[in-house]
Design an enzyme around this catalytic site. Structure first.
Site, mmCIF file in Angstrom:
data_model
loop_
_atom_site.group_PDB
_atom_site.id
_atom_site.type_symbol
_atom_site.label_atom_id
_atom_site.label_comp_id
_atom_site.label_asym_id
_atom_site.label_seq_id
_atom_site.Cartn_x
_atom_site.Cartn_y
_atom_site.Cartn_z
ATOM 1 N N ARG A 141 -1.767 3.218 -13.263
ATOM 2 C CA ARG A 141 -1.000 2.238 -14.041
ATOM 3 C C ARG A 141 0.470 2.624 -14.175
ATOM 4 O O ARG A 141 1.282 1.824 -14.650
ATOM 5 C CB ARG A 141 -1.621 2.079 -15.428
ATOM 6 C CG ARG A 141 -3.060 1.628 -15.389
ATOM 7 C CD ARG A 141 -3.612 1.516 -16.782
ATOM 8 N NE ARG A 141 -3.074 0.360 -17.459
ATOM 9 C CZ ARG A 141 -3.658 -0.813 -17.506
ATOM 10 N NH1 ARG A 141 -4.817 -1.002 -16.936
ATOM 11 N NH2 ARG A 141 -3.107 -1.811 -18.149
ATOM 12 N N LYS B 249 1.090 -4.399 2.900
ATOM 13 C CA LYS B 249 0.471 -3.064 2.864
ATOM 14 C C LYS B 249 1.409 -2.028 3.471
ATOM 15 O O LYS B 249 1.545 -0.929 2.953
ATOM 16 C CB LYS B 249 -0.873 -3.046 3.623
ATOM 17 C CG LYS B 249 -2.033 -3.728 2.929
ATOM 18 C CD LYS B 249 -2.591 -3.009 1.708
ATOM 19 C CE LYS B 249 -1.977 -3.411 0.413
ATOM 20 N NZ LYS B 249 -2.271 -4.647 -0.205
ATOM 21 N N GLU C 233 4.382 -1.348 1.067
ATOM 22 C CA GLU C 233 3.992 -0.596 -0.132
ATOM 23 C C GLU C 233 3.666 0.851 0.171
ATOM 24 O O GLU C 233 4.002 1.750 -0.584
ATOM 25 C CB GLU C 233 2.711 -1.182 -0.729
ATOM 26 C CG GLU C 233 2.809 -2.524 -1.317
ATOM 27 C CD GLU C 233 1.518 -2.904 -2.014
ATOM 28 O OE1 GLU C 233 1.496 -2.899 -3.242
ATOM 29 O OE2 GLU C 233 0.512 -3.196 -1.329
ATOM 30 N N ASN D 279 2.218 0.728 -24.503
ATOM 31 C CA ASN D 279 2.310 0.032 -23.223
ATOM 32 C C ASN D 279 2.929 -1.326 -23.504
ATOM 33 O O ASN D 279 2.442 -2.037 -24.384
ATOM 34 C CB ASN D 279 0.909 -0.133 -22.617
ATOM 35 C CG ASN D 279 0.919 -1.014 -21.372
ATOM 36 O OD1 ASN D 279 1.950 -1.165 -20.727
ATOM 37 N ND2 ASN D 279 -0.225 -1.587 -21.037
ATOM 38 N N GLY D 280 3.975 -1.695 -22.791
ATOM 39 C CA GLY D 280 4.607 -2.997 -23.014
ATOM 40 C C GLY D 280 6.081 -2.831 -23.311
ATOM 41 O O GLY D 280 6.678 -1.797 -23.024
ATOM 42 N N HIS E 130 11.742 -21.059 14.900
ATOM 43 C CA HIS E 130 12.713 -21.659 13.971
ATOM 44 C C HIS E 130 13.637 -20.612 13.368
ATOM 45 O O HIS E 130 14.347 -20.890 12.414
ATOM 46 C CB HIS E 130 11.976 -22.423 12.871
ATOM 47 C CG HIS E 130 11.128 -23.539 13.404
ATOM 48 N ND1 HIS E 130 11.662 -24.709 13.879
ATOM 49 C CD2 HIS E 130 9.785 -23.638 13.574
ATOM 50 C CE1 HIS E 130 10.694 -25.498 14.309
ATOM 51 N NE2 HIS E 130 9.536 -24.867 14.137
ATOM 52 N N CYS F 278 1.683 1.439 -17.592
ATOM 53 C CA CYS F 278 1.366 2.477 -18.569
ATOM 54 C C CYS F 278 -0.134 2.497 -18.848
ATOM 55 O O CYS F 278 -0.763 1.468 -19.057
ATOM 56 C CB CYS F 278 2.098 2.309 -19.890
ATOM 57 S SG CYS F 278 3.871 2.350 -19.755
ATOM 58 N N TRP G 82 4.948 4.038 -16.969
ATOM 59 C CA TRP G 82 5.764 3.321 -15.976
ATOM 60 C C TRP G 82 7.016 2.909 -16.743
ATOM 61 O O TRP G 82 6.963 2.063 -17.634
ATOM 62 C CB TRP G 82 5.011 2.105 -15.443
ATOM 63 C CG TRP G 82 5.693 1.446 -14.286
ATOM 64 C CD1 TRP G 82 5.607 1.795 -12.968
ATOM 65 C CD2 TRP G 82 6.566 0.301 -14.330
ATOM 66 N NE1 TRP G 82 6.383 0.952 -12.195
ATOM 67 C CE2 TRP G 82 6.974 0.026 -13.001
ATOM 68 C CE3 TRP G 82 7.045 -0.507 -15.345
ATOM 69 C CZ2 TRP G 82 7.826 -1.020 -12.686
ATOM 70 C CZ3 TRP G 82 7.909 -1.559 -15.031
ATOM 71 C CH2 TRP G 82 8.291 -1.802 -13.711
ATOM 72 N N GLU H 102 -0.252 -10.143 4.285
ATOM 73 C CA GLU H 102 -0.896 -9.022 3.598
ATOM 74 C C GLU H 102 -0.718 -7.730 4.410
ATOM 75 O O GLU H 102 -0.477 -6.666 3.843
ATOM 76 C CB GLU H 102 -2.386 -9.336 3.360
ATOM 77 C CG GLU H 102 -3.229 -8.196 2.813
ATOM 78 C CD GLU H 102 -2.799 -7.670 1.444
ATOM 79 O OE1 GLU H 102 -1.895 -8.241 0.829
ATOM 80 O OE2 GLU H 102 -3.360 -6.648 1.007
ATOM 81 N N LYS I 272 -0.161 -0.214 -10.817
ATOM 82 C CA LYS I 272 -1.248 -1.081 -10.377
ATOM 83 C C LYS I 272 -1.345 -2.345 -11.219
ATOM 84 O O LYS I 272 -1.582 -3.430 -10.712
ATOM 85 C CB LYS I 272 -2.576 -0.324 -10.441
ATOM 86 C CG LYS I 272 -3.714 -1.172 -9.901
ATOM 87 C CD LYS I 272 -4.691 -0.376 -9.135
ATOM 88 C CE LYS I 272 -5.677 -1.246 -8.405
ATOM 89 N NZ LYS I 272 -5.111 -1.816 -7.181
#
Ligand code: M6R
Length: 621
Positions: free
Chosen positions: A31, A494, A497, A107-108, A513, A2, A81, A490, A616
């Site tokens: 956000r 990427k 996402e 936010n939260g 293995h 948010c 969000w 990484e 983010k």
């Protein structure tokens, strides 16, 4: 999660409050982008109006164009969000008190919202949304009726809330006032001339001012056009710390690139160079930005634990190889959300290194607090000034990547690795495990890296072509070894996402293995090949891994060092990167993987800046 923006100015005639709110939301949309909304208060105290729309900010912009709001003096804006309640118009913020006199954004998570909701219902208050936030609007209205001072009323309400929150509120009777409260969630103040700002982070207002104030934990702030007042949750006045934002507002624009992601990939030579800049004193010794821990304590450190999440944790994994090699201190890398729940062995000789682009990731913040409670010293590697993690740490090393707007991290990753190398060299110098001339040599090698990254960017068309040709791929594997292992992970992150493709990163040695069972005819596998100039025949071992998967039908896409012709017989496609010292190689070898993911997602028509379901800055646990 948010994004929050608040503004108050003296004039309503020029439409600035709405312009600042919408501009701030555009910069904070990374956000969260489940919905967006604004509330405005008109100067004549007659109207508090809101507009809110589910979906991305563009939906709100279109609604405002179709139905303009009146001119105002104060504004608050929110990009969501979703946590409580579906991402629809009704649950979008702002939320209003029953009489429509107060608007609140949040936010939260208010963890005791069910109890508060029941309490409100027992007093006959009807809640119209499914959110935890709406209870705050009603409680604030009830409290304000008894205590008609908005900041004081918010303080009293904040003390009743459990969980995490940044709250902003406006009242129809106070057209020149925005109040805010923060507990375990970010809020910074922007200082203007005859106007002031609030934001989840400085990106909200850097287009208007670079003068800012940090707010501490459990504080309430009131802004008017000419004044900023802060008090703690006990009602004591507080003098906040001022700082100047060193980000350039233009750095948060796309600058001619099709996406922030593409731009930020191209920012990487600068991000690494800037993170290295000005790190030595007149005697050539490395210095940290803010060290509130005795050097003698750092000399005694017998273990380092890196705590971080996602991409930042992979930066920590790269750093482990370098720090252990240079400093001879054992380094553990732990996902921050796992750290405090496993009763980690931490004491006063442990240095915990918290790595975070935003400086607000709740999991990482909680790990920092836990580590300090156990007596460890905490050093933060953070990109965002004014954020919470550096303020709660004993030492700080800022990455100078500039604002990272795309939700998926790229330039912050390279800057985090660079900063972690600086930390390793600093400790090596302090503890005498490297001579000054050795540190200088490595620093010189690091300073040569931005040019090498630029070379990869300049020659990226081949990897782009490959990505476009693979737009219908459904699974890609990534293999690496030594520092190439976190690079492989990484690269896989990427691709997941950005392109929503199943991707996994493996240590190449682990292949036999189990993961080799995944290889079938045509399976694309990226392999990050270590330098043939490295130690311990690692190069030939990875070549053997390539042969093993190729023999089973894999389509091999190889990232190798220029001149490493030994890979040619085993690679279906090769992407050469400039020769770089082994420990520093991730700064160069990850770049083709970022470009691959960005290009493939673009070819699929996806929004690379705002991938689905993500935010983010993850400020909930
Ligand atoms: O702001 P932080 O660096 O603490 O964020 C950590 C992760 O949430 C972040 O790296 C995340 O994994 C990104 N989506 C990676 O692209």
């Amino acid at each position: 999660m948010c994004g929050i923006v608040g503004y108050v100015g003296a004039q309503e005639a020029n439409g600035r409050p709405l312009e600042v709110a919408m501009g701030g939301l555009a910069r904070l949309e990374y956000r969260g982008y489940d919905s967006a909304g604004v509330a405005l208060v008109t100067a004549d105290r007659s109207r508090l109006v809101t507009a809110k729309k589910a979906g991305k900010l563009v939906n709100l912009s279109e609604a405002l164009a179709a139905q303009p709001l009146p001119l105002a003096t104060a504004s608050i804006g929110h990009t969501r969000w979703a946590t409580h309640g579906a991402p629809n118009d009704l649950n979008a913020h702002p939320h209003l008190s029953a009489d429509g006199s107060i608007a609140v954004i949040h936010n939260g998570i208010v963890e005791n919202f069910a109890v508060l909701r029941a309490e409100l219902a027992s007093r006959g208050v009807t809640l119209v949304s499914e959110t935890d936030t709406e209870v705050v609007a009603h409680l604030l209205a009830e409290t304000y009726a008894q205590t008609p001072d908005l900041a004081e009323a918010l303080r009293l309400v904040a003390r009743r809330l459990h969980g995490t929150f940044t709250l902003l509120a406006v009242h129809v009777d106070s057209p020149s006032l925005v109040v805010g409260a923060r507990h375990d969630s970010p809020l910074v103040v922007g200082l203007g001339e005859g106007e002031n700002f609030l934001g989840s982070d400085v990106a909200a207002f850097i287009a208007h001012t670079r003068e800012a104030m940090e707010l501490g934990q459990d504080q309430v702030v009131s802004i008017t056009p000419d004044e900023v007042r802060v008090m703690d949750f006990d009602g004591n006045q507080v003098e906040p710390r001022r700082f100047t934002v060193d980000w350039d507002a233009a750095a948060a624009e796309k600058g001619g690139f099709a996406s922030f992601m593409d731009k930020e990939i191209h920012d990487q030579p600068q991000a690494v160079a800037d993170t290295l800049l000005g790190r030595t004193d007149a005697a050539g010794h490395l210095v940290l930005d803010d060290l509130r821990v005795d050097e003698a304590v750092l000399r005694q450190v017998d273990k380092i634990i890196v705590v971080a999440c996602g991409t930042a944790a992979y930066a920590g994994q790269v750093a482990k190889y370098a720090i252990e090699h240079w400093c001879r201190i054992p380094v553990e890398v732990e996902l921050a959300h796992e750290f405090r729940y496993r009763d980690p062995v931490v004491d006063s000789r442990t240095l915990v290194v918290a790595v975070s682009q935003s400086g607000e990731t709740m999991d990482t913040l909680m790990a920092v607090r836990h580590a300090r409670e156990q007596g460890a010293k905490v050093l933060a590697i953070v990109n965002t000034h004014g954020s919470t993690i550096p303020r709660e740490s004993d030492a700080v090393l800022y990455t100078h990547a500039g604002p990272e707007v795309a939700v998926a991290s790229t330039k912050a990753f390279l800057a985090q690795i660079t900063a972690a190398y600086l930390l390793g060299l600093y400790l090596a110098q302090l503890r005498g495990t490297k001579f000054t001339d050795e540190v200088t040599t490595i620093l010189d090698e690091l300073r040569a890296v931005p040019e090498k990254i630029q070379k990869v960017l300049d020659g990226a068309e081949t990897i782009r072509e490959t990505a476009r040709a693979m737009a219908s791929t459904t699974s890609v594997l990534f293999l690496g070894r030594h520092v190439g292992y976190p690079v492989a992970m990484e690269g896989a992150l990427k691709l997941k996402e950005l392109a929503y493709i199943h991707a996994e990163g493996f240590a190449a040695g682990e292949l036999k293995h189990g993961p080799i069972a995944l290889i079938e005819e045509g399976q694309p596998v990226f392999v990050v090949v270590p330098s043939p100039r490295g130690r311990d025949s690692l190069h030939s071992k990875v070549i053997s891994s390539i042969q093993e998967i190729r023999a089973r039908g894999a389509h091999t896409l190889v990232i190798a060092e220029e001149g490493d012709d030994a890979v040619l017989p085993f690679a279906d496609e090769v992407f050469f990167v400039p020769q770089t010292p082994v420990l520093l190689a991730p700064l160069v070898s990850v770049v083709p993987l970022q470009i691959f993911a960005c290009e493939l997602a673009t070819a699929k028509g996806l929004d690379v800046d705002q991938p689905r379901n993500l935010a983010k800055s993850v400020t909930v646990e």
